[in-house]
Design an enzyme around this catalytic site. Structure first.
Site, mmCIF file in Angstrom:
data_model
loop_
_atom_site.group_PDB
_atom_site.id
_atom_site.type_symbol
_atom_site.label_atom_id
_atom_site.label_comp_id
_atom_site.label_asym_id
_atom_site.label_seq_id
_atom_site.Cartn_x
_atom_site.Cartn_y
_atom_site.Cartn_z
ATOM 1 N N GLU A 12 -1.685 9.736 -3.988
ATOM 2 C CA GLU A 12 -0.914 10.111 -2.864
ATOM 3 C C GLU A 12 -1.147 11.452 -2.675
ATOM 4 O O GLU A 12 -1.787 12.251 -3.391
ATOM 5 C CB GLU A 12 0.478 9.388 -3.135
ATOM 6 C CG GLU A 12 0.538 7.930 -3.069
ATOM 7 C CD GLU A 12 1.663 7.814 -3.193
ATOM 8 O OE1 GLU A 12 3.003 8.398 -3.422
ATOM 9 O OE2 GLU A 12 1.981 6.316 -2.847
ATOM 10 N N GLU A 67 -8.033 0.546 -4.868
ATOM 11 C CA GLU A 67 -9.295 -0.102 -4.713
ATOM 12 C C GLU A 67 -10.471 0.736 -4.191
ATOM 13 O O GLU A 67 -11.465 0.781 -4.665
ATOM 14 C CB GLU A 67 -9.102 -1.386 -3.584
ATOM 15 C CG GLU A 67 -7.908 -2.306 -3.940
ATOM 16 C CD GLU A 67 -6.480 -2.130 -3.539
ATOM 17 O OE1 GLU A 67 -6.197 -0.690 -3.632
ATOM 18 O OE2 GLU A 67 -6.014 -2.958 -3.128
HETATM 19 N N1 THU Z 1 -1.798 0.955 -2.092
HETATM 20 C C1 THU Z 1 -2.920 0.777 -2.645
HETATM 21 O O1 THU Z 1 -3.212 1.649 -3.748
HETATM 22 N N2 THU Z 1 -3.467 -0.160 -2.555
HETATM 23 C C2 THU Z 1 -3.388 -1.370 -1.548
HETATM 24 O O2 THU Z 1 -4.187 -2.142 -1.451
HETATM 25 C C3 THU Z 1 -1.949 -1.355 -0.833
HETATM 26 C C4 THU Z 1 -1.141 0.077 -1.012
HETATM 27 C C5 THU Z 1 -1.022 2.131 -2.371
HETATM 28 C C6 THU Z 1 -1.156 3.069 -1.288
HETATM 29 C C7 THU Z 1 0.129 3.914 -1.576
HETATM 30 O O3 THU Z 1 0.130 4.886 -2.301
HETATM 31 C C8 THU Z 1 1.029 3.150 -2.029
HETATM 32 O O4 THU Z 1 0.328 2.015 -2.405
HETATM 33 C C9 THU Z 1 2.193 2.536 -1.115
HETATM 34 O O5 THU Z 1 1.592 2.161 0.222
#
Ligand code: THU
Length: 131
Positions: A43, A54
């Protein structure tokens, strides 16, 4: 590729998640023609700059010269299955066949298997650019 191994690699990768804002940790593991690459979500204080687990895993593989993904495991929320977001589905479509196995895992190692075609029917791909 053994799906249990891929799920445990994704669980390991989730430990590295940098998710101070959402606190939602995600791990992913992709199997290419010969190797496993893992990734976590990363993030940013500027939220839009966040990278999903992913895509971290896939971009690591591609940047090492592996442009074919044969399977991907994803683990997010602890006691349920976490499906890939729309952007990640599109990125999977770029580097995988329609019938790629997408393995959604839970903390206890249980998993379900979906294909890309099931979760992104009618995907726009490089073939469409040739039409
Ligand atoms: N997130 C992922 O890493 N993969 C996904 O397919 C769904 C969302 C993460 C992004 C963010 O850091 C957190 O989950 C909340 O959205």
């Amino acid at each position: 590729m053994d799906f249990n191994t891929l799920v445990s690699k994704a669980l390991e990768a989730r430990e590295k998640a940098y998710a101070p804002y959402s606190k939602f940790k995600v791990g992913a593991a992709v199997f290419t023609d010969e190797k496993i690459y893992t990734g976590c979500n990363i993030e940013n204080a500027s939220y839009g700059a966040t990278n999903c687990a992913e895509r971290t895993a896939i971009f690591k593989a591609v940047s090492e010269g592996h442009t074919v993904i044969n399977a991907i495991a994803i683990v997010g929320v602890e006691n349920d299955y976490t499906y890939p977001c729309g952007i990640c589905r599109q990125v999977i479509a770029e580097f995988a066949a329609k019938d790629i196995k997408i393995i959604l895992g839970k903390n206890n190692g249980e998993y379900i298997v979906k294909t890309l075609d099931e979760i992104l029917p009618g995907a726009f791909t490089k073939e469409d650019l040739q039409k």
